[in-house]
Design a protein around this motif. Structure first.
Motif, PDB file in Angstrom:
ATOM      1  N   PRO A 174      -7.666  -2.370  -0.017  1.00  0.00           N
ATOM      2  CA  PRO A 174      -7.289  -0.972  -0.224  1.00  0.00           C
ATOM      3  C   PRO A 174      -7.943  -0.032   0.783  1.00  0.00           C
ATOM      4  O   PRO A 174      -9.130  -0.142   1.071  1.00  0.00           O
ATOM      5  CB  PRO A 174      -7.791  -0.678  -1.635  1.00  0.00           C
ATOM      6  CG  PRO A 174      -7.960  -2.008  -2.285  1.00  0.00           C
ATOM      7  CD  PRO A 174      -8.324  -2.959  -1.192  1.00  0.00           C
TER       8      PRO A 174
ATOM      9  N   ARG B 227     -11.282   5.540  -2.409  1.00  0.00           N
ATOM     10  CA  ARG B 227     -11.265   4.095  -2.576  1.00  0.00           C
ATOM     11  C   ARG B 227     -12.265   3.630  -3.616  1.00  0.00           C
ATOM     12  O   ARG B 227     -12.294   2.464  -3.992  1.00  0.00           O
ATOM     13  CB  ARG B 227     -11.580   3.398  -1.243  1.00  0.00           C
ATOM     14  CG  ARG B 227     -11.201   1.925  -1.232  1.00  0.00           C
ATOM     15  CD  ARG B 227     -11.620   1.237   0.053  1.00  0.00           C
ATOM     16  NE  ARG B 227     -13.039   0.905   0.051  1.00  0.00           N
ATOM     17  CZ  ARG B 227     -13.576  -0.042   0.809  1.00  0.00           C
ATOM     18  NH1 ARG B 227     -12.813  -0.735   1.623  1.00  0.00           N
ATOM     19  NH2 ARG B 227     -14.869  -0.291   0.781  1.00  0.00           N
TER      20      ARG B 227
ATOM     21  N   GLN C 168       0.820  -1.222   0.000  1.00  0.00           N
ATOM     22  CA  GLN C 168       0.000   0.000   0.000  1.00  0.00           C
ATOM     23  C   GLN C 168       0.851   1.268   0.000  1.00  0.00           C
ATOM     24  O   GLN C 168       0.469   2.281  -0.583  1.00  0.00           O
ATOM     25  CB  GLN C 168      -0.924   0.004   1.221  1.00  0.00           C
ATOM     26  CG  GLN C 168      -2.079  -0.968   1.113  1.00  0.00           C
ATOM     27  CD  GLN C 168      -3.262  -0.524   1.941  1.00  0.00           C
ATOM     28  OE1 GLN C 168      -3.953   0.427   1.586  1.00  0.00           O
ATOM     29  NE2 GLN C 168      -3.501  -1.192   3.049  1.00  0.00           N
TER      30      GLN C 168
ATOM     31  N   THR D 111      -7.240   6.441  -0.518  1.00  0.00           N
ATOM     32  CA  THR D 111      -6.033   7.194  -0.843  1.00  0.00           C
ATOM     33  C   THR D 111      -6.214   8.650  -0.426  1.00  0.00           C
ATOM     34  O   THR D 111      -5.348   9.268   0.180  1.00  0.00           O
ATOM     35  CB  THR D 111      -5.772   7.129  -2.357  1.00  0.00           C
ATOM     36  OG1 THR D 111      -5.775   5.762  -2.762  1.00  0.00           O
ATOM     37  CG2 THR D 111      -4.448   7.762  -2.704  1.00  0.00           C
TER      38      THR D 111
ATOM     39  N   ARG E  46       0.705   3.745  -3.439  1.00  0.00           N
ATOM     40  CA  ARG E  46      -0.080   4.959  -3.198  1.00  0.00           C
ATOM     41  C   ARG E  46       0.122   6.041  -4.261  1.00  0.00           C
ATOM     42  O   ARG E  46      -0.859   6.664  -4.693  1.00  0.00           O
ATOM     43  CB  ARG E  46       0.219   5.523  -1.814  1.00  0.00           C
ATOM     44  CG  ARG E  46      -0.552   6.812  -1.554  1.00  0.00           C
ATOM     45  CD  ARG E  46      -0.603   7.200  -0.112  1.00  0.00           C
ATOM     46  NE  ARG E  46      -1.416   8.398   0.065  1.00  0.00           N
ATOM     47  CZ  ARG E  46      -2.036   8.724   1.180  1.00  0.00           C
ATOM     48  NH1 ARG E  46      -1.965   7.927   2.226  1.00  0.00           N
ATOM     49  NH2 ARG E  46      -2.735   9.820   1.262  1.00  0.00           N
TER      50      ARG E  46
END
Length: 445
Positions: A165, A173, A140, A168, A144
């Protein structure tokens, strides 16, 4: 033995070249989920940081461009390499079956080299080239930058493995999905297996600096307690704890781990790409001979060659690499690694190196099939909607209910953007042999 980093770098590049072949070598493509029938010439293409379009596609329909940003160098290479192999293999299959909506898939690969800024710039370049979807590294932190660029452009992102996830940015998402099995599902599957095996109490070792490992063990504890089991000893470890053991010495390590030997089984919650194998080695070196139950972090032939003599070990993972998986598709894929067909490419003018000499059984890891599963999430959504609009595809993926993918079926929802309901494989290592003993779908919360 070659270093895993070096193998990933070389083999991944070779796997991508396979996708550039306009057709499979005879008999090399196993049967899989049906792709759309041809409306144009088949062919897949891929190249590192370059336009990998098959020249034959110039006379055919416009390709469907998919962007792949993963690493063949740096710390992510060992994790990205096997996943990328599976994804490239699936691209070849789709194109050999006529493509998607009658159009060939064009795989545009960018090597992040495990660098954040490199990945960010690669994502910007691929957006400029109108890719329909991104496939990214499973970590992750490292994926990113790609998710941020994709979010700003409204693109779809599919992460082959790793944790579910997280957003962000606010509401970031919505168009990011993971082909991986959620950590909580792994925890419940481990608990269900332990209870059905008649194990009443366990020791637990958890990789505490990996959130997915912590979530896995928390899920295990809740489910195991609900089934009447108990946890009598828990040890949390991280990279600093593991690094300190060389300083404190083997006797001190053995004293810390000794309580685990009082239990019939030890549950080792660790993340893929983490340090689960190091902990397993320390456990055995400390004289703890209890059964070890572990997730996909302890899956993989490369290090399993050292498992024999350190068993018993039971691993729950996405696929069996030993030719006994219930999916013929999976068995054919791993066989192609052993034979070298996966990386079979035309020789260069100078004869070049036989790519089959690069293939090695040490590259088989069951969790890597999520690379192919990730592609099929995209394929199925396009088939179901007849659209390449990321917003339409994301909305459809959230409606997946036991939808058949590359090797198995899975579900998503507006609240879960990771594959749930997938049947996991329980692999038993004992007495110098490895075999599939059970197919288990994690229980629902």
């Amino acid at each position: 033995m070659r270093s895993r980093r070096g193998v990933a770098a070389v083999l991944t590049a070779a796997a991508l070249l396979v996708a550039a072949c306009s057709s499979d070598p005879p008999g090399s493509a196993p049967e899989g989920p049906a792709a759309p029938q041809p409306a144009g010439a088949p062919g897949a293409a891929a190249a590192a940081g370059a336009d990998a379009r098959d020249p034959a596609a110039d006379d055919g329909p416009e390709p469907v461009r998919i962007g792949v940003i993963m690493a063949t160098g740096g710390r992510l290479a060992a994790q990205d390499g096997p996943v990328l192999d599976a994804l490239a293999y699936a691209v070849r299959q789709v194109n050999a079956s006529g493509g998607l909506l009658g159009r060939p898939l064009e795989l545009l690969f960018e090597d992040s080299d495990s660098e954040l800024n490199t990945a960010f710039k690669a994502a910007q370049r691929l957006i400029d080239r109108s890719v329909e979807v991104f496939f990214v590294s499973c970590d992750q932190y490292f994926n990113r930058p790609v998710r941020e660029v994709a979010h700003g452009a409204g693109a779809l992102v599919i992460v082959p493995c790793g944790p579910e996830p997280a957003p962000t940015l606010p509401n970031g998402r919505a168009r990011v999905f993971a082909a991986a099995t959620p950590a909580a599902d792994y925890g419940r599957a481990l608990a269900d297996h332990a209870a059905e095996a008649g194990i009443g109490s366990v020791a637990v070792l958890v990789e505490s600096d990996k959130p997915e490992a912590v979530e896995m063990c928390d899920s295990f504890d809740r489910r195991f307690a609900a089934l009447g089991g108990s946890t009598g000893f828990t040890l949390r470890f991280d990279r600093f704890w593991l690094g300190a053991q060389a300083v404190v010495g083997a006797q001190a390590t053995a004293r810390v781990l000794a309580p685990a030997s009082r239990f019939p089984a030890v549950v080792l919650c660790a993340a893929v790409g983490g340090r689960g194998t190091q902990m397993f080695d320390l456990l055995r070196a400390a004289g703890v001979e209890s059964e070890v139950l572990a997730p996909a972090a302890l899956d993989g032939v490369a290090w399993q060659r050292g498992v024999f003599g350190l068993e018993p070990l039971t691993v729950i993972t996405e696929a069996s690499t030993f030719g006994d998986d219930p999916s013929a598709q999976v068995n054919a894929y791993f066989a192609s690694i052993i034979t070298g067909d996966l990386r079979l490419t035309p020789e260069g003018p100078d004869g070049g190196e036989d790519p089959r000499s690069l293939a090695d059984v040490e590259d088989r890891v069951g969790w890597a099939v999520t690379g192919a599963e990730a592609l099929w999430i995209f394929v199925r959504a396009v088939q179901r909607t007849g659209s390449l609009d990321p917003a339409v595809l994301a909305a459809d993926i959230e409606q997946f209910d036991d939808v058949e993918l590359w090797m198995d079926s899975a579900s998503f929802s507006t609240f879960r953007h990771a594959a749930v309901g997938r049947a996991l494989r329980v692999i038993r290592h004992a007495n110098g042999a490895s075999r599939l003993i059970e197919v288990r779908t994690p229980s629902r919360p």
